[in-house]
Design a protein around this motif. Structure first.
Motif, short mmCIF file in Angstrom:
data_model
loop_
_atom_site.label_atom_id
_atom_site.label_comp_id
_atom_site.label_asym_id
_atom_site.label_seq_id
_atom_site.Cartn_x
_atom_site.Cartn_y
_atom_site.Cartn_z
N PHE A 74 0.83 -1.20 0.00
CA PHE A 74 0.00 0.00 0.00
C PHE A 74 0.86 1.26 0.00
CE2 PHE A 74 -2.28 3.37 2.28
CZ PHE A 74 -3.41 3.49 1.47
N LEU A 90 -1.98 4.08 -5.86
CA LEU A 90 -2.75 4.33 -4.63
C LEU A 90 -2.33 5.62 -3.93
CD1 LEU A 90 -2.85 0.70 -3.22
CD2 LEU A 90 -4.58 1.89 -4.56
N ALA A 123 -3.46 8.67 -4.17
CA ALA A 123 -4.60 9.45 -3.67
C ALA A 123 -5.16 8.83 -2.40
CB ALA A 123 -5.69 9.53 -4.74
N GLU A 124 -5.24 7.49 -2.34
CA GLU A 124 -5.73 6.82 -1.15
C GLU A 124 -4.80 7.03 0.04
OE1 GLU A 124 -5.73 5.56 -4.15
OE2 GLU A 124 -7.56 4.45 -4.54
N ARG A 125 -3.48 7.01 -0.21
CA ARG A 125 -2.52 7.26 0.88
C ARG A 125 -2.66 8.68 1.40
NH1 ARG A 125 0.90 4.35 -2.47
NH2 ARG A 125 1.92 6.24 -3.24
N GLU A 182 -5.32 10.59 1.33
CA GLU A 182 -6.58 10.66 2.08
C GLU A 182 -6.44 9.98 3.44
OE1 GLU A 182 -10.48 11.40 3.26
OE2 GLU A 182 -9.18 12.36 1.78
N ALA A 183 -5.77 8.85 3.49
CA ALA A 183 -5.57 8.15 4.77
C ALA A 183 -4.75 8.99 5.73
CB ALA A 183 -4.89 6.79 4.52
N ARG A 225 -7.08 11.81 6.98
CA ARG A 225 -8.02 11.30 7.99
C ARG A 225 -7.30 10.98 9.28
NH1 ARG A 225 -9.86 7.75 3.96
NH2 ARG A 225 -8.92 6.10 5.17
#
Length: 129
Positions: A30, A36, A38-40, A42-43, A46
């Motif tokens: 990951f 990924l 964008a997902e990293r 965002e994580a 958050r």
């Protein structure tokens, strides 16, 4: 060092190979998969928001006092924004403090009552034996 077939193929900043497991059907974990990104991001966003002191403090507030907490938080924003007189905010904070004092006194009273009941139960058990 032998590598696992499911090991991430990325190279770490120190030049060594990443030791994390690769995602299923992917060559990267990951943290290294370029698809990924964008997902990293965002994580991380958050995670930073959930680590905030205010979020941790909100979890400590009894649910029935959350509306009071929210109103005080808004009052602070209003005072800083100039739409609420500091005197009114201080009055609200004083009332909120009184609410907290009453809540704490009630909780302590309840804990004391339970301890006294438990102690009385132990005394009765010793007398019967």
């Amino acid at each position: 060092m032998a590598t696992r077939s499911d090991q991430c193929t990325a190279t770490r900043r120190d030049g060594g190979r990443c030791t994390a497991r690769a995602l299923p059907g992917r060559p990267y974990c990951f943290a290294h998969d370029p698809e990924l990104q964008a997902e990293r991001t965002e994580a991380r966003r958050r995670g930073g928001r959930n680590r905030a002191k205010v979020v941790r403090l909100r979890r400590l507030v009894p649910p029935r006092l959350l509306p009071v907490f929210d109103q005080l938080e808004q009052a602070l924003r209003d005072v800083l924004g100039g739409s609420l007189e500091p005197r009114r905010a201080m009055a609200a904070a004083s009332v909120a403090r009184a609410l907290v004092d009453v809540l704490q006194a009630g909780e302590l009273e309840e804990r004391l009552r339970k301890l006294e009941e438990a102690a009385q139960g132990e005394d009765v058990g010793r007398r019967v034996s």
